[in-house]
Design a protein around this motif. Structure first.
Motif, mmCIF file in Angstrom:
data_model
loop_
_atom_site.group_PDB
_atom_site.id
_atom_site.type_symbol
_atom_site.label_atom_id
_atom_site.label_comp_id
_atom_site.label_asym_id
_atom_site.label_seq_id
_atom_site.Cartn_x
_atom_site.Cartn_y
_atom_site.Cartn_z
ATOM 1 N N ALA A 580 34.206 28.164 53.786
ATOM 2 C CA ALA A 580 33.407 29.030 52.912
ATOM 3 C C ALA A 580 31.923 28.744 53.076
ATOM 4 O O ALA A 580 31.100 29.677 53.131
ATOM 5 N N ASP A 584 29.057 31.340 54.648
ATOM 6 C CA ASP A 584 28.242 31.873 53.561
ATOM 7 C C ASP A 584 26.878 32.300 54.095
ATOM 8 O O ASP A 584 26.210 31.548 54.829
ATOM 9 N N ALA A 589 25.421 35.683 45.079
ATOM 10 C CA ALA A 589 26.669 36.418 44.922
ATOM 11 C C ALA A 589 26.914 36.830 43.490
ATOM 12 O O ALA A 589 27.508 37.888 43.233
ATOM 13 N N VAL A 611 25.408 31.142 44.932
ATOM 14 C CA VAL A 611 25.889 31.752 46.172
ATOM 15 C C VAL A 611 27.414 31.754 46.152
ATOM 16 O O VAL A 611 28.072 31.186 45.267
ATOM 17 N N ALA A 612 28.017 32.371 47.162
ATOM 18 C CA ALA A 612 29.480 32.532 47.196
ATOM 19 C C ALA A 612 30.206 31.195 47.328
ATOM 20 O O ALA A 612 31.286 31.008 46.763
ATOM 21 N N SER A 613 29.623 30.246 48.066
ATOM 22 C CA SER A 613 30.301 28.965 48.260
ATOM 23 C C SER A 613 30.377 28.163 46.961
ATOM 24 O O SER A 613 31.358 27.452 46.721
ATOM 25 N N LYS A 616 33.127 29.652 45.038
ATOM 26 C CA LYS A 616 34.392 29.225 45.635
ATOM 27 C C LYS A 616 34.723 27.793 45.227
ATOM 28 O O LYS A 616 35.898 27.464 44.973
#
Length: 931
Positions: A580, A584, A589, A611-613, A616
């Motif tokens: 991830a 990224d 996100a 952020v997306a990570s 996650k």
């Protein structure tokens, strides 16, 4: 036996014949489909086909005598249709009566084994009778001859000498076997008269069910035993060694030649009580040699009688046909010559006669497997011997040998698995009466282990792991409970309880092995593991109600596996997060509310851009906790905490690695800094609260992690500042490669260099990027400025390529001091006290280099004038007025722009920022003028 087989045949359905109604129906159907022009086609006579004396040639001659070729083809087709119908019907009958076939096959196999055993026993009985007759006749002839006594004594002396030599030879043979076959001495210990008859090498041990080769063995035939040695490789080399695997007593085995079977070529079957072994030979000669050695060993051709046979008593009268019988006449003459008492002799003879009769009856009971009667008779024998004043040692040996034989047979029955309780209790009671309590205990526990193994093999695994483990736990622990109840009933001696505990621990280990193989693997879910553990604990609780608590054994067995599963899940989580983070794009996100977290609200304001990570990571930690709640227990606390710490720290280290790469934009790097702070201030508290709910208490190690990682975002900010300080310096004011040797005159028209203006523009770009992120702006910009001066103060940047000191001209040193003064005035409060000190040191080193290159300027004689602070302030003020419209906020400094953008989120950061040098910063110019 013939009647039994006939009855079995009558009970079986006739599967080899075609039912007449089915075949006739098929024939009528085929005939109805034939056109009228072909009415001459002969009909298939099923009644003739099913006769036992059917002759196919005569039937075809009679049926097809006047039939044309076209009709013959139709007749052939009708025959084929009838054959197909018969084949289908035969197949249905086979499927229908398959269980009967299997049952009858087992019955036939058992009858064949019994017949082989009976044949061997009859041969042994005949051989024993012949030997007894010959020995008795020879002893009578020797006693009647005049010189027979002397000759007999000579023969006995010679026999003793030859027997001594023979025993030495036998011992050498056993020693050779012990030396060449590993562990042979454990299976074949030393015994008098035990010797080697022969051996057969390179035999294949086959599976009786599949006829596949299991292993290569060598069989050593001894006078009373069979020794099986397996060929095994030594290390990684092709050399093989012989290792003893098992041994059989010849009196317990039955050897049968199965070459009459079409599937079995050169094969021999060995039946050892309840076990059956099949061996394949390379040639018929090898098989015949093995059978001949077995026959010789049983007949005693190559040596004395096997030592395992129970010794018999010397008979009191010559009519008793026992080995070693002595005529009564010679015995009485010797006793009369020695002056013995006739009454005592008669009493002794009567005692021996009663013992012999009882031993004969005991042999009959043992042969008939009448164990109860045999045990009662043994007790009578013991009482008879106990009442005798001086029983002979031979009597005791004979009784002990018969007791051993009887006990071995009872032990064999006791070892049969899945026996009913009544039968087991009877066998244990008999062994207790015979004094074989220890052997009975071992056999009982071994039979219960075999019962558990057999019941376990009956379980079906059809993909449902939970159902299989539930049934497995029921089988194991309920059989363990029954065994404990039976054991306490059968063996009342408290000293034997330790054997039961050892057995229970052994079976628990066996259960753990099966459980581990089906449940604990890499991709198994914790919910399935928890369900299987719950089924196991439910059955263990039943044992606890019965007085046997085994939970601590389960914890000991499964703790390494549970920790291994947690570590495996941790590895999968790290791999998922690594993927991830790598994929990224470091764009925002989502935005998370900080209403429930005061610390996060103080740092980020009402929302946290992540952020997306990071999202996650929060999702993975939540799933990790949700999975762990199924198997959570206090013993796993340390491993759970270690795994959570490893996951969080692993993600932060990956963020640091991504930040050090040079392919990211300013926005991506600033998003990474915000995400790092979000992990520390938002993800860690959420994970700690989740684990608190799972464990039901405060997980202090995770809560302390937030304090431990407080400095990690600052570390990433330092990396960001160092990286951008180098980048801005190289793209604008590169002090490392710049030269300050210009010889122009210093005047009022001097202004800060274009390189310094470009450096400040780069700082302005970063400042505008920082306006969009909730980050400590003063700390970041001040860190960049600090790193710029750290790079300038580095001693390596003050040396030329050839090792010479860096040189400055009069114009060059004023240009450097003016640029530094301009930078400090524009940045204002972003300049810390340490940065100001480093700026002073840079100016001082430049002046020292200039004065070192111009000694006259240092002495003040004829030197060029050095400008003072007022001159530098005027040049800086002029430059700031000139550039105030083209460069934003040059006139007010950078610090004023941050007050409106982050007055809520950065108020605390402004208070904790480095000491401002805007008002009280000492310019480097006074140090210049002092020179």
């Amino acid at each position: 036996m013939d009647n039994r087989r006939k009855s079995l045949r009558r009970g079986m359905p006739m599967t080899s014949r075609v039912p007449l109604d089915v075949a006739a129906a098929a024939q009528k159907q085929k005939q109805s489909q034939v056109p009228e022009t072909q009415s001459e086609i002969p009909a298939v006579s099923l009644s003739r086909l099913t006769k036992s004396d059917f002759q196919p040639e005569e039937y075809l001659k009679e049926t097809l005598k006047t039939v044309q070729e076209k009709n013959i083809r139709q007749f052939r087709k009708a025959l084929e249709d009838a054959r197909k119908v018969a084949s289908k019907n035969l197949q249905k009958n086979v499927y229908k009566n398959y269980e009967s076939f299997v049952f009858i096959s087992k019955e036939i196999s058992g009858m064949e084994r019994d017949m082989q055993l009976l044949r061997e026993l009859l041969l042994n009985i005949n051989q024993v009778g012949d030997d007894l007759m010959e020995e008795d006749e020879q002893s009578l002839l020797d006693a009647e001859e005049p010189g027979g006594r002397v000759a007999a004594l000579g023969r006995r002396r010679t026999m003793r000498m030859s027997m001594a030599n023979q025993q030495d030879m036998f011992k050498d043979q056993l020693t050779k076997i012990w030396r060449t076959i590993r562990d042979a001495q454990r299976f074949v210990p030393f015994a008098p008269n035990r010797h080697v008859v022969g051996d057969v090498r390179n035999i294949s041990e086959l599976s009786p069910s599949t006829m596949q080769t299991r292993q290569r063995v060598d069989i050593v035939v001894l006078s009373d035993m069979l020794l099986l040695a397996v060929r095994k490789k030594r290390g990684n080399y092709s050399q093989t060694i012989l290792v003893a695997e098992r041994s059989f007593l010849l009196s317990d085995v039955t050897v049968a030649d199965v070459s009459d079977n079409s599937r079995a070529g050169n094969m021999v079957k060995i039946v050892n009580r309840a076990e059956t072994f099949l061996f394949g030979f390379k040639s018929t000669d090898a098989k015949n040699e093995f059978l001949m050695l077995i026959g010789h060993a049983k007949a005693g051709i190559f040596g004395a009688e096997p030592p395992s046979m129970p010794p018999s008593l010397p008979p009191p009268i010559p009519s008793t046909m026992r080995p070693g019988a002595v005529p009564v006449r010679s015995t009485r003459s010797r006793q009369s010559a020695s002056g013995g008492d006739d009454d005592q002799e008669s009493m002794a003879e009567g005692f021996r006669s009663r013992i012999d009769e009882m031993l004969d009856a005991l042999d009959i009971h043992i042969a008939r497997r009448e164990f109860n009667d045999a045990t009662v008779l043994v007790q009578r024998l013991k009482r008879q011997v106990g009442e005798s004043p001086k029983p002979a040692a031979a009597v005791r040996r004979a009784i002990d040998a018969h007791i051993a034989e009887l006990s071995r047979l009872i032990l064999t029955d006791l070892l049969i698995p899945c026996s009913p309780r009544k039968q087991v209790a009877a066998n244990v009671s008999l062994l207790h009466q015979l004094g074989w309590d220890k052997e009975a205990k071992e056999a009982f526990l071994a039979s219960r282990s075999a019962t558990i193994k057999n019941r376990t093999r009956q379980l079906k695994l059809e993909g449902n792991t939970r159902l299989y483990i539930r049934e497995l736990a029921i089988v194991y622990f309920r059989l363990i409970r029954n065994t404990c109840e039976w054991y306490s009933e059968f063996f009342a001696d408290p000293t034997m309880i330790s054997a039961l505990i050892a057995w229970v621990r052994q079976e628990m280990a066996g259960y753990a092995v099966i459980f581990r193989r089906h449940v604990f693997h890499e991709m198994q879910k914790f919910q399935v593991i928890a369900s299987c553990l719950n089924h196991t604990l439910a059955e263990v609780d039943i044992l606890g109600h019965a007085g046997l608590d085994l939970k601590f054994m389960l914890d000991q067995e499964f703790f390494p596996d549970l920790t291994g599963c947690i570590r495996s899940f941790e590895g999968r989580c790290l791999a998922l997060l690594t993927k991830a983070v790598t994929g990224d794009n470091l764009a925002v996100a989502s935005k998370i509310s900080t209403a429930s977290n005061e610390n996060a609200a103080r740092l980020f304001g009402p929302q946290i851009p992540i952020v997306a990570s990071v999202s996650k990571l929060d999702e993975v930690l939540t799933d990790f906790g949700n999975e762990l709640r199924f198997i959570v227990r206090d013993s796993l606390y340390g491993q759970v905490v270690a795994s959570v710490l490893s996951i969080i720290e692993g993600v932060l280290k990956q963020f640091l690695t991504v930040l050090r790469k040079g392919s990211n934009t300013h926005a991506q790097e600033l998003a990474l800094l915000v995400s790092t702070q979000a992990v520390v201030s938002w993800v860690v508290p959420r994970s700690a609260a989740h684990l608190d709910r799972i464990f039901g208490r405060t997980v202090t190690d995770i809560h302390n992690l937030e304090q431990r990682l407080e400095a990690f975002p600052s570390s990433l900010q330092d990396v960001f500042c160092q990286k951008h300080a180098v980048a801005i310096s190289r793209s604008s004011f590169d002090f490392v490669t710049a030269e300050f040797l210009d010889e122009r005159e210093v005047g009022d028209e001097m202004a800060p260099s274009l390189a310094m203006e470009q450096l400040l523009r780069g700082l302005g770009d970063i400042a505008r990027e920082l306006d969009q992120w909730p980050l400590p702006k003063r700390a970041v910009l001040g860190g960049i400025i600090d790193c710029i001066f750290v790079q300038m103060i580095d001693p390596r940047n003050w040396e030329m390529t050839g090792g010479e000191k860096r040189k400055f001209s009069h114009y060059g040193v004023h240009c450097l001091v003016l640029d530094i003064h301009f930078l400090l005035r524009v940045c204002g409060s972003l300049v810390s006290k340490s940065t100001n000190n480093m700026a002073n040191r840079v100016c001082e080193k430049a002046l020292r280099s200039y004065f070192a290159a111009n000694p006259g300027a240092a002495a003040g004689g004829g030197a060029k004038e050095m400008m003072n602070k007022l001159w530098y302030d005027a040049r800086v003020r002029t430059a700031m007025q000139r550039l105030g419209y083209s460069f934003p906020d040059f006139g007010r400094g950078f610090e004023h722009r941050s007050q409106q953008s982050f007055e809520n989120g950065n108020a605390a950061q402004s208070e904790s920022a480095p000491h401002s040098a805007r008002d009280n910063t000492a310019s480097p110019v006074p140090s210049v003028t002092s020179r």
